[in-house]
Design a protein around this motif. Structure first.
Motif, PDB file in Angstrom:
ATOM      1  N   VAL A  12      -7.695  -4.060  -4.063  1.00  0.00           N
ATOM      2  CA  VAL A  12      -6.713  -4.697  -3.186  1.00  0.00           C
ATOM      3  C   VAL A  12      -6.294  -6.049  -3.754  1.00  0.00           C
ATOM      4  O   VAL A  12      -5.104  -6.388  -3.806  1.00  0.00           O
ATOM      5  CB  VAL A  12      -7.275  -4.862  -1.759  1.00  0.00           C
ATOM      6  N   LEU A  13      -7.262  -6.832  -4.205  1.00  0.00           N
ATOM      7  CA  LEU A  13      -6.958  -8.146  -4.783  1.00  0.00           C
ATOM      8  C   LEU A  13      -6.112  -8.008  -6.048  1.00  0.00           C
ATOM      9  O   LEU A  13      -5.171  -8.783  -6.265  1.00  0.00           O
ATOM     10  CB  LEU A  13      -8.253  -8.894  -5.087  1.00  0.00           C
ATOM     11  N   ASP A  14      -6.437  -7.017  -6.863  1.00  0.00           N
ATOM     12  CA  ASP A  14      -5.659  -6.781  -8.085  1.00  0.00           C
ATOM     13  C   ASP A  14      -4.227  -6.388  -7.742  1.00  0.00           C
ATOM     14  O   ASP A  14      -3.269  -6.834  -8.383  1.00  0.00           O
ATOM     15  CB  ASP A  14      -6.313  -5.688  -8.929  1.00  0.00           C
ATOM     16  N   ALA A  15      -4.080  -5.542  -6.732  1.00  0.00           N
ATOM     17  CA  ALA A  15      -2.744  -5.112  -6.328  1.00  0.00           C
ATOM     18  C   ALA A  15      -1.944  -6.289  -5.783  1.00  0.00           C
ATOM     19  O   ALA A  15      -0.762  -6.474  -6.125  1.00  0.00           O
ATOM     20  CB  ALA A  15      -2.843  -4.004  -5.279  1.00  0.00           C
ATOM     21  N   ALA A  16      -2.573  -7.101  -4.942  1.00  0.00           N
ATOM     22  CA  ALA A  16      -1.880  -8.255  -4.373  1.00  0.00           C
ATOM     23  C   ALA A  16      -1.414  -9.205  -5.466  1.00  0.00           C
ATOM     24  O   ALA A  16      -0.291  -9.736  -5.424  1.00  0.00           O
ATOM     25  CB  ALA A  16      -2.795  -8.976  -3.386  1.00  0.00           C
ATOM     26  N   ASP A  17      -2.263  -9.417  -6.464  1.00  0.00           N
ATOM     27  CA  ASP A  17      -1.880 -10.274  -7.586  1.00  0.00           C
ATOM     28  C   ASP A  17      -0.746  -9.658  -8.379  1.00  0.00           C
ATOM     29  O   ASP A  17       0.201 -10.352  -8.794  1.00  0.00           O
ATOM     30  CB  ASP A  17      -3.093 -10.502  -8.493  1.00  0.00           C
ATOM     31  N   ASP A  18      -0.804  -8.344  -8.579  1.00  0.00           N
ATOM     32  CA  ASP A  18       0.258  -7.641  -9.300  1.00  0.00           C
ATOM     33  C   ASP A  18       1.578  -7.720  -8.540  1.00  0.00           C
ATOM     34  O   ASP A  18       2.638  -7.935  -9.136  1.00  0.00           O
ATOM     35  CB  ASP A  18      -0.153  -6.180  -9.491  1.00  0.00           C
ATOM     36  N   PHE A  19       1.534  -7.584  -7.215  1.00  0.00           N
ATOM     37  CA  PHE A  19       2.751  -7.647  -6.413  1.00  0.00           C
ATOM     38  C   PHE A  19       3.416  -9.014  -6.520  1.00  0.00           C
ATOM     39  O   PHE A  19       4.641  -9.123  -6.447  1.00  0.00           O
ATOM     40  CB  PHE A  19       2.441  -7.332  -4.943  1.00  0.00           C
ATOM     41  N   ARG A  20       2.617 -10.048  -6.707  1.00  0.00           N
ATOM     42  CA  ARG A  20       3.190 -11.394  -6.832  1.00  0.00           C
ATOM     43  C   ARG A  20       3.984 -11.555  -8.117  1.00  0.00           C
ATOM     44  O   ARG A  20       4.806 -12.478  -8.233  1.00  0.00           O
ATOM     45  CB  ARG A  20       2.078 -12.449  -6.762  1.00  0.00           C
ATOM     46  N   GLN A  21       3.776 -10.667  -9.082  1.00  0.00           N
ATOM     47  CA  GLN A  21       4.502 -10.750 -10.345  1.00  0.00           C
ATOM     48  C   GLN A  21       5.826  -9.985 -10.318  1.00  0.00           C
ATOM     49  O   GLN A  21       6.605 -10.043 -11.268  1.00  0.00           O
ATOM     50  CB  GLN A  21       3.637 -10.178 -11.488  1.00  0.00           C
ATOM     51  N   ALA A  22       6.079  -9.244  -9.223  1.00  0.00           N
ATOM     52  CA  ALA A  22       7.264  -8.397  -9.156  1.00  0.00           C
ATOM     53  C   ALA A  22       8.548  -9.217  -9.218  1.00  0.00           C
ATOM     54  O   ALA A  22       8.665 -10.260  -8.565  1.00  0.00           O
ATOM     55  CB  ALA A  22       7.236  -7.561  -7.886  1.00  0.00           C
ATOM     56  N   ALA A  23       9.505  -8.732 -10.003  1.00  0.00           N
ATOM     57  CA  ALA A  23      10.758  -9.453 -10.198  1.00  0.00           C
ATOM     58  C   ALA A  23      11.755  -9.195  -9.075  1.00  0.00           C
ATOM     59  O   ALA A  23      12.734  -9.923  -8.936  1.00  0.00           O
ATOM     60  CB  ALA A  23      11.373  -9.050 -11.536  1.00  0.00           C
ATOM     61  N   GLY A  24      11.545  -8.168  -8.295  1.00  0.00           N
ATOM     62  CA  GLY A  24      12.463  -7.832  -7.217  1.00  0.00           C
ATOM     63  C   GLY A  24      11.942  -6.641  -6.447  1.00  0.00           C
ATOM     64  O   GLY A  24      10.834  -6.166  -6.684  1.00  0.00           O
ATOM     65  N   ALA A 163      -9.245   0.552   0.774  1.00  0.00           N
ATOM     66  CA  ALA A 163      -8.451   0.146  -0.389  1.00  0.00           C
ATOM     67  C   ALA A 163      -6.986   0.535  -0.209  1.00  0.00           C
ATOM     68  O   ALA A 163      -6.083  -0.272  -0.473  1.00  0.00           O
ATOM     69  CB  ALA A 163      -9.015   0.791  -1.652  1.00  0.00           C
ATOM     70  N   ILE A 164      -6.735   1.752   0.247  1.00  0.00           N
ATOM     71  CA  ILE A 164      -5.362   2.215   0.432  1.00  0.00           C
ATOM     72  C   ILE A 164      -4.652   1.361   1.475  1.00  0.00           C
ATOM     73  O   ILE A 164      -3.515   0.917   1.267  1.00  0.00           O
ATOM     74  CB  ILE A 164      -5.357   3.705   0.852  1.00  0.00           C
ATOM     75  N   THR A 165      -5.330   1.113   2.588  1.00  0.00           N
ATOM     76  CA  THR A 165      -4.734   0.301   3.652  1.00  0.00           C
ATOM     77  C   THR A 165      -4.488  -1.128   3.166  1.00  0.00           C
ATOM     78  O   THR A 165      -3.433  -1.720   3.431  1.00  0.00           O
ATOM     79  CB  THR A 165      -5.646   0.284   4.890  1.00  0.00           C
ATOM     80  N   GLY A 166      -5.437  -1.696   2.449  1.00  0.00           N
ATOM     81  CA  GLY A 166      -5.282  -3.055   1.941  1.00  0.00           C
ATOM     82  C   GLY A 166      -4.123  -3.184   0.974  1.00  0.00           C
ATOM     83  O   GLY A 166      -3.365  -4.166   1.012  1.00  0.00           O
ATOM     84  N   ILE A 167      -3.961  -2.195   0.109  1.00  0.00           N
ATOM     85  CA  ILE A 167      -2.864  -2.219  -0.856  1.00  0.00           C
ATOM     86  C   ILE A 167      -1.510  -2.144  -0.151  1.00  0.00           C
ATOM     87  O   ILE A 167      -0.576  -2.884  -0.476  1.00  0.00           O
ATOM     88  CB  ILE A 167      -3.020  -1.065  -1.865  1.00  0.00           C
ATOM     89  N   THR A 168      -1.406  -1.259   0.838  1.00  0.00           N
ATOM     90  CA  THR A 168      -0.135  -1.127   1.553  1.00  0.00           C
ATOM     91  C   THR A 168       0.184  -2.387   2.358  1.00  0.00           C
ATOM     92  O   THR A 168       1.343  -2.810   2.411  1.00  0.00           O
ATOM     93  CB  THR A 168      -0.147   0.096   2.484  1.00  0.00           C
TER      94      THR A 168
END
Length: 248
Positions: A12-24, A163-168
């Motif tokens: 979940v933490l990895d996904a949240a960090d990855d989402f912060r890098q999204a360009a749009g 994990a699935i719920t946290g990512i969403t």
């Protein structure tokens, strides 16, 4: 991995960090798909609305389901009759599509909507309801696992639900906090007019402040209402506030 931190939490933490890098929005949407693919998820449908009302369409709708399926649901007016869409508006717990008991006694329209699901094989997965802005806004993600049976997906779900719920949820927060203006494209002057409406000014007074004509202001407010799926000016202002599109 940090000591004492379980694998699901790290994902979940990895996904949240990855989402912060999204360009749009498109990039964020693609990143969400990548993070959920390991759980057998092949398609996603996301909807969000302020002040949920069964008579309104969703303010935001993103989908990677088959276009023909989405068109069949939308063109027939049966999308909002879907039992899982209905449930996501009023419930907060995850809704497994394998829960056949939930489909007993559903309305005729919901049965027609379900028939479309069967025709297109959109049968296995889970709907995850979410709430934001103190419950004034409702969003939900439908996760479809096309290659899995109910039993197969349920096993994955029960072993990885946190994990699935946290990512969403991390996706939902990032979309609304950083990219909602890319989805609900209010022009700067439309936002300004709504902000003055929120302050209690009438279109004539707004026109005077902006140095323009009253009819121009009224047209800008009308465009904003349409983009926000609002019937009245007050509803448009309230919806814009819920999504953080204007800040008083």
């Amino acid at each position: 991995m940090t000591a004492g931190r379980d694998h699901g939490t790290q994902r979940v933490l990895d996904a949240a960090d990855d989402f912060r890098q999204a360009a749009g929005v498109k990039d964020l949407w693609a990143r969400l798909h990548r993070h959920l693919a390991d759980f057998g998820v092949t398609g996603l449908m996301y909807g969000a609305e302020a002040f949920p009302d069964a008579g309104r369409r969703h303010d935001i709708l993103l989908s990677s389901y088959d276009d023909a399926y989405v068109d069949a649901k939308m063109s027939s007016g049966l999308y909002h009759c879907d039992e899982f869409v209905r449930a996501a508006r009023v419930e907060t717990a995850p809704i497994l599509w394998s829960d056949a008991g939930r489909l007993e006694g559903i309305s005729p329209a919901a049965k027609r909507s379900l028939a479309i699901d069967w025709d297109f094989g959109v049968l296995t997965g889970v709907t995850l309801p979410m709430r934001f802005n103190s419950g004034l806004g409702v969003s939900a993600l439908g996760l479809h696992a096309a290659a899995l049976s109910w039993a197969d997906f349920d096993r994955i779900w029960f072993g990885n639900s946190r994990a699935i719920t946290g990512i969403t949820h991390a996706f939902d927060v990032r979309l609304r906090e950083a990219h909602v203006r890319d989805v609900v494209r209010l022009a700067p002057r439309e936002r300004e007019c709504l902000l003055w409406l929120a302050a209690g000014l009438r279109p004539q007074q707004i026109a005077h402040r902006l140095g323009t004509h009253e009819k121009t202001v009224e047209k800008q407010i009308e465009r904003a209402r349409h983009k926000l799926n609002a019937v009245t000016n007050a509803q448009a202002v309230a919806t814009a506030l819920v999504y953080g599109l204007i800040v008083p």
